[in-house]
Write a protein that holds these residues in place. Structure first.
Motif, PDB file in Angstrom:
ATOM      1  N   ASN A  15     -38.032  77.468   9.950  1.00 17.88           N
ATOM      2  CA  ASN A  15     -38.961  77.868  11.006  1.00 17.88           C
ATOM      3  C   ASN A  15     -38.208  77.774  12.323  1.00 17.88           C
ATOM      4  O   ASN A  15     -37.536  76.777  12.594  1.00 17.88           O
ATOM      5  CB  ASN A  15     -40.185  76.941  10.997  1.00 17.88           C
ATOM      6  CG  ASN A  15     -41.247  77.349  11.991  1.00 17.88           C
ATOM      7  OD1 ASN A  15     -40.953  77.836  13.073  1.00 17.88           O
ATOM      8  ND2 ASN A  15     -42.509  77.122  11.641  1.00 17.88           N
ATOM      9  N   PHE A  17     -39.307  77.372  15.290  1.00 15.20           N
ATOM     10  CA  PHE A  17     -39.884  76.344  16.165  1.00 15.20           C
ATOM     11  C   PHE A  17     -39.690  76.666  17.646  1.00 15.20           C
ATOM     12  O   PHE A  17     -39.131  75.866  18.415  1.00 15.20           O
ATOM     13  CB  PHE A  17     -39.318  74.963  15.832  1.00 15.20           C
ATOM     14  CG  PHE A  17     -39.702  74.455  14.472  1.00 15.20           C
ATOM     15  CD1 PHE A  17     -41.024  74.156  14.175  1.00 15.20           C
ATOM     16  CD2 PHE A  17     -38.744  74.299  13.475  1.00 15.20           C
ATOM     17  CE1 PHE A  17     -41.375  73.688  12.911  1.00 15.20           C
ATOM     18  CE2 PHE A  17     -39.082  73.828  12.217  1.00 15.20           C
ATOM     19  CZ  PHE A  17     -40.408  73.527  11.928  1.00 15.20           C
ATOM     20  N   GLY A 144     -37.667  70.399  12.430  1.00 15.23           N
ATOM     21  CA  GLY A 144     -39.020  70.235  12.927  1.00 15.23           C
ATOM     22  C   GLY A 144     -39.158  70.707  14.361  1.00 15.23           C
ATOM     23  O   GLY A 144     -38.178  71.086  15.013  1.00 15.23           O
ATOM     24  N   PRO A 145     -40.380  70.662  14.890  1.00 14.58           N
ATOM     25  CA  PRO A 145     -40.634  71.148  16.245  1.00 14.58           C
ATOM     26  C   PRO A 145     -40.250  70.113  17.300  1.00 14.58           C
ATOM     27  O   PRO A 145     -40.378  68.915  17.089  1.00 14.58           O
ATOM     28  CB  PRO A 145     -42.139  71.399  16.247  1.00 14.58           C
ATOM     29  CG  PRO A 145     -42.669  70.383  15.268  1.00 14.58           C
ATOM     30  CD  PRO A 145     -41.618  70.258  14.197  1.00 14.58           C
ATOM     31  N   ARG A 163     -46.132  67.129  22.585  1.00 13.76           N
ATOM     32  CA  ARG A 163     -45.484  67.417  21.301  1.00 13.76           C
ATOM     33  C   ARG A 163     -44.303  66.502  21.010  1.00 13.76           C
ATOM     34  O   ARG A 163     -43.628  66.678  19.988  1.00 13.76           O
ATOM     35  CB  ARG A 163     -45.014  68.876  21.273  1.00 13.76           C
ATOM     36  CG  ARG A 163     -46.159  69.851  21.304  1.00 13.76           C
ATOM     37  CD  ARG A 163     -45.760  71.316  21.158  1.00 13.76           C
ATOM     38  NE  ARG A 163     -44.425  71.616  20.700  1.00 13.76           N
ATOM     39  CZ  ARG A 163     -44.066  72.765  20.116  1.00 13.76           C
ATOM     40  NH1 ARG A 163     -44.985  73.703  19.908  1.00 13.76           N
ATOM     41  NH2 ARG A 163     -42.821  72.999  19.762  1.00 13.76           N
ATOM     42  N   ASP A 178     -45.438  69.565   9.483  1.00 14.55           N
ATOM     43  CA  ASP A 178     -44.900  70.685  10.247  1.00 14.55           C
ATOM     44  C   ASP A 178     -43.374  70.762  10.155  1.00 14.55           C
ATOM     45  O   ASP A 178     -42.770  71.702  10.668  1.00 14.55           O
ATOM     46  CB  ASP A 178     -45.327  70.602  11.720  1.00 14.55           C
ATOM     47  CG  ASP A 178     -45.086  69.232  12.336  1.00 14.55           C
ATOM     48  OD1 ASP A 178     -44.675  68.303  11.607  1.00 14.55           O
ATOM     49  OD2 ASP A 178     -45.301  69.087  13.557  1.00 14.55           O
ATOM     50  N   TRP A 179     -42.752  69.781   9.522  1.00 15.73           N
ATOM     51  CA  TRP A 179     -41.302  69.839   9.331  1.00 15.73           C
ATOM     52  C   TRP A 179     -40.975  70.696   8.110  1.00 15.73           C
ATOM     53  O   TRP A 179     -41.748  70.776   7.159  1.00 15.73           O
ATOM     54  CB  TRP A 179     -40.723  68.432   9.153  1.00 15.73           C
ATOM     55  CG  TRP A 179     -40.579  67.707  10.479  1.00 15.73           C
ATOM     56  CD1 TRP A 179     -41.587  67.265  11.278  1.00 15.73           C
ATOM     57  CD2 TRP A 179     -39.364  67.365  11.132  1.00 15.73           C
ATOM     58  NE1 TRP A 179     -41.086  66.663  12.407  1.00 15.73           N
ATOM     59  CE2 TRP A 179     -39.702  66.701  12.342  1.00 15.73           C
ATOM     60  CE3 TRP A 179     -38.014  67.526  10.825  1.00 15.73           C
ATOM     61  CZ2 TRP A 179     -38.754  66.233  13.235  1.00 15.73           C
ATOM     62  CZ3 TRP A 179     -37.054  67.042  11.708  1.00 15.73           C
ATOM     63  CH2 TRP A 179     -37.422  66.411  12.900  1.00 15.73           C
ATOM     64  N   THR A 180     -39.811  71.357   8.177  1.00 18.57           N
ATOM     65  CA  THR A 180     -39.410  72.252   7.093  1.00 18.57           C
ATOM     66  C   THR A 180     -37.982  71.926   6.670  1.00 18.57           C
ATOM     67  O   THR A 180     -37.346  71.009   7.190  1.00 18.57           O
ATOM     68  CB  THR A 180     -39.452  73.722   7.548  1.00 18.57           C
ATOM     69  OG1 THR A 180     -38.417  73.940   8.529  1.00 18.57           O
ATOM     70  CG2 THR A 180     -40.804  74.078   8.151  1.00 18.57           C
TER      71      THR A 180
END
Length: 760
Positions: A15, A17, A144-145, A163, A178-180
């Motif tokens: 992602n 992000f 992750g974001p 965030r 939300d982590w990939t």
């Protein structure tokens, strides 16, 4: 510890992000090998990165790995992180768009090098028994974001403190849903290059000098100095509240003057968490003196924020000061212009939608830069990119390096790229400036193929007569008599400028060949220089000595480059140059080509008074006019701001451009009096040339052999000089009355009488 072979892969998050992902890898130390004796992280990115070990930054650098010609050179940074690794260790990486994927040039385009961010890194951990554990980027990493929701070098950064994920780069952190994962990117490791130049760092802090309200009710912060970097502050306010900061170099009608930024938004946005937040937008940078702050909770005070100055980590080696306060401010402006534009590569400007490595600017500014700071590694690194771009374009040195313009659409009426006088000359003039300043033959060895390739290419562009009189030329760019929307419309004939530049280039390339023992090349390039010089004399110099277009720039270049064939022609040119300077009321009449050389040409032909008066003129156009208008850096145009305080109507108007500051080279050599007689100042000429308007001067330079210091003063008659020379270095001292002395290391005093100068 010798670094182990690369085991790393280029990885990208599954992602994106918002263009600012976090990457992490947690691992444990291998057992049975004793204590850790050394740990080194080597890292790079497609984009920009910040690296952490167990939550601690691994270095002081920012915006790494910087901007190189990514197609052929992707530099990596190395960090000693021995003190940071533990039994459980996390490598944490923040990524941003940077130059790789962010917007570049004025065409509104992004993703010019690629559309996916990437990270490539490896941590080598050496134990007591010699075993090395290598932890490399691979598909086991997580992504992750971050708190950054937007980032661009031109447009700015948005940070949402709500965030923030505390502890994300520390052991024991549990990534949320939300982590990939990450995946591999195709990457040729041949592109990896150890940097020659220094990293970009936070080089200082500037505090506000004033906070006030604009006529429209905006809160404006004045930092008193046009600088490059960003704001840093801590604040507390309501969760979700946004603070917006816009940046600009000047004010117009009391408001932020943003028109010169063109399409660059130069705007940072900070969204509060409700607690105490600390913000620092390290994935962008701005050129600014003023900041417009909107949404600040409560009353903003000077204690609430600071400007962080950002540029490449360079050592200051040269100083200059004199009795004239305006000249001192001009010199400070030149220094600040260098600092702002030496951010990983030598750029034209640091604020608008450009910030490119224009070759013409550094071609003429390199001697000044090499005196003020140790820029050897910095410019050598950039020259490697120049050579790579040039090799890929059949010897053509592009007008910007890295050459991002090759990916941008050009108007149909724009000529096809070809070598351009002065601009492409950077391939020869910059290595030569480094050789003269630092005496390292390795610079010429590394760059010789590039130097020769450029000179050969231009040789093929010459007319049968031996003139460089075809193709597009920038010429004496930004001649002050040109209309604001026609910066190319100079008084100087472009072919005269180009042919003079080619003569200098052929001579320097021949000298480089001789130094490197390439005697066949030396003979060839010397013959080429003779051919060009003869052609210049035949076609551009009239019977009485008048040079075609009869303006200051053509005489300045002919004198400075020693193009003229006889002492009589040189004397005529010097007299005509001085006459033109006087007739113009000592206002500047030269652009990018003539300005760096005109004061040298005047002084070298016996017109010291005209050189001083040209420097000290305060009316527009002049070097001191911007100073009288409050400038704290050198402007792109002589009249970037008009006398009424309005901004020049031209579309191309920067207030931080170092090219016209190349006059500092003359200030150092003629006023200060320090010149190299041998490369690297192995032998030094001390010859201050005093003139009306300056009663004393002092200058110093840390050479490869030690520090040279010169201080002089006069009372209108007697001249006093104090000189410090390093041990093992001989200096030829020439006094204003013509007396000559040769001295060795140590401190020396001299006197001369009968100057007849005015005292202010």
């Amino acid at each position: 510890m010798t670094s182990t072979p690369w085991h790393a892969a280029m990885i990208t998050p599954d992602n994106d992000f918002d263009g600012a992902p976090l990457l992490r890898k947690e691992f444990t130390l291998e057992e049975g090998h004793g204590a850790v004796v050394r740990a080194v992280l080597r890292a790079t990115a497609l984009g920009v990165f910040e690296a952490f070990i167990n939550g601690t930054p691994v270095g002081d650098d920012v915006l790494s790995p910087g901007w190189s010609s990514y197609e052929w050179r992707l530099r990596y940074r190395s960090y000693d992180v021995t003190a940071l690794v533990g039994p459980s260790t996390v490598i944490g990486i923040e990524l941003g768009n940077g130059w790789y994927r962010g917007r570049l040039a004025w065409h509104g385009l992004s993703n010019l090098y690629g559309d996916e961010l990437g990270f490539f890194g490896q941590l080598d951990i050496e134990f007591e028994d010699g075993h090395v554990q290598a932890v490399a980027s691979d598909t086991s990493w997580q992504a992750g974001p971050s708190a950054t929701t937007a980032n661009d070098l031109y447009d700015g950064q948005t940070i949402d403190a709500r965030r923030l994920q505390a502890g994300w780069a520390e052991p024991g952190f549990a990534p949320g849903p939300d982590w990939t994962g990450v995946r591999g990117l195709a990457f040729d490791g041949v592109r990896l290059a150890e940097p020659v130049g220094p990293p970009v760092v936070r080089a200082g802090v500037v505090r506000p000098v004033d906070i006030f309200t604009s006529p429209s009710g905006k809160t404006l912060v004045d930092f008193g100095q046009n600088l490059v970097g960003w704001l840093r502050f801590s604040v507390q306010g309501e969760a979700g509240q946004a603070i917006t900061v816009r940046h600009a170099e000047v004010l117009e009608d009391g408001e932020l003057g943003v028109r010169p930024l063109r399409s660059a938004k130069a705007t940072d946005t900070f969204i509060l968490s409700g607690g105490r937040d600390t913000f620092e937008p390290t994935k962008t940078f701005h050129g600014f003196r003023y900041a417009e702050v909107t949404g600040w909770p409560g009353t903003l005070t000077a204690d609430d924020l600071e400007a962080v100055v950002v540029h490449s980590d360079l050592e200051r080696i040269g100083t200059f000061q004199c009795s004239n306060d305006l000249v001192n401010q001009l010199h400070r402006n030149i220094v600040w212009g260098l600092r702002g534009n030496f951010l990983d590569l030598p750029t034209d400007c640091p604020q608008r939608d450009e910030r490119l490595g224009w070759t013409g600017d550094i071609a003429v500014f390199a001697p000044t830069a090499a005196y003020l700071y140790d820029v050897k590694g910095f410019l050598q690194d950039w020259l490697l990119d120049l050579a790579a771009e040039q090799k890929a374009q059949d010897g053509l040195v592009p007008i910007v390096v890295p050459d991002v313009l090759k990916y941008c659409p050009q108007p149909p009426e724009f000529p096809s790229p070809e070598s351009s006088a002065l601009w492409s000359e950077a391939s020869v003039w910059v290595p030569w400036a480094l050789w003269e300043a630092y005496g390292d033959l390795g610079v010429l060895e590394t760059q010789y193929d590039s130097m020769a390739s450029h000179t050969h290419r231009v040789e093929g562009l010459l007319s049968p007569a031996g003139l460089w009189d075809s193709g597009f030329q920038f010429g004496d760019w930004l001649d002050p008599d040109a209309a604001p929307d026609q910066p190319w419309a100079a008084k100087a004939d472009t072919a005269v400028v180009a042919t003079a530049c080619m003569y200098r280039t052929a001579r320097l390339t021949a000298q480089a060949a001789g130094l490197l023992g390439k005697h066949d090349d030396e003979a060839h390039f010397n013959a080429l220089a003779v051919r060009v010089r003869n052609a210049f004399a035949e076609h551009y110099v009239g019977a009485g000595g008048t040079i075609r277009s009869d303006c200051t720039t053509v005489y300045a270049l002919a004198i400075a480059f020693d193009v003229l064939q006889t002492p009589e022609l040189r004397e005529f040119a010097g007299n005509r140059l001085a006459e033109l300077v006087r007739n113009n009321g000592y206002r500047v009449s030269t652009g990018f080509a003539g300005t760096p050389f005109i004061t040298h040409a005047l002084t070298d032909t016996g017109h010291v008074d005209e050189a001083y008066r040209l420097l000290l003129e305060e009316g527009c156009p002049s070097w001191l006019y911007p100073v009288t208008m409050g400038a704290t850096t050198v402007w792109e145009r002589w009249d970037s701001m008009l006398p009424d305080g309005s901004i020049n109507p031209g579309e191309m108007t920067s207030f931080n451009h170092y090219a016209l500051g190349a006059v500092a080279d003359w200030m150092h050599k003629a006023i200060g009096g320090i010149r190299p007689l041998e490369p690297g100042y192995a032998r030094v000429l001390i010859q201050p040339q005093p003139g009306d308007g300056i009663d004393w001067a002092r200058t110093s330079l840390k050479t490869p052999h030690g520090e040279v210091r010169v201080e002089w003063k006069h009372d209108g008659g007697e001249f006093q000089l104090e000189v410090t020379v390093p041990d093992g270095v001989a200096a030829d001292v020439v006094l204003p009355d013509g007396a000559r002395h040769t001295v060795e290391g140590g401190e020396h005093r001299f006197e001369a009488a009968g100057l007849g100068l005015a005292v202010r």
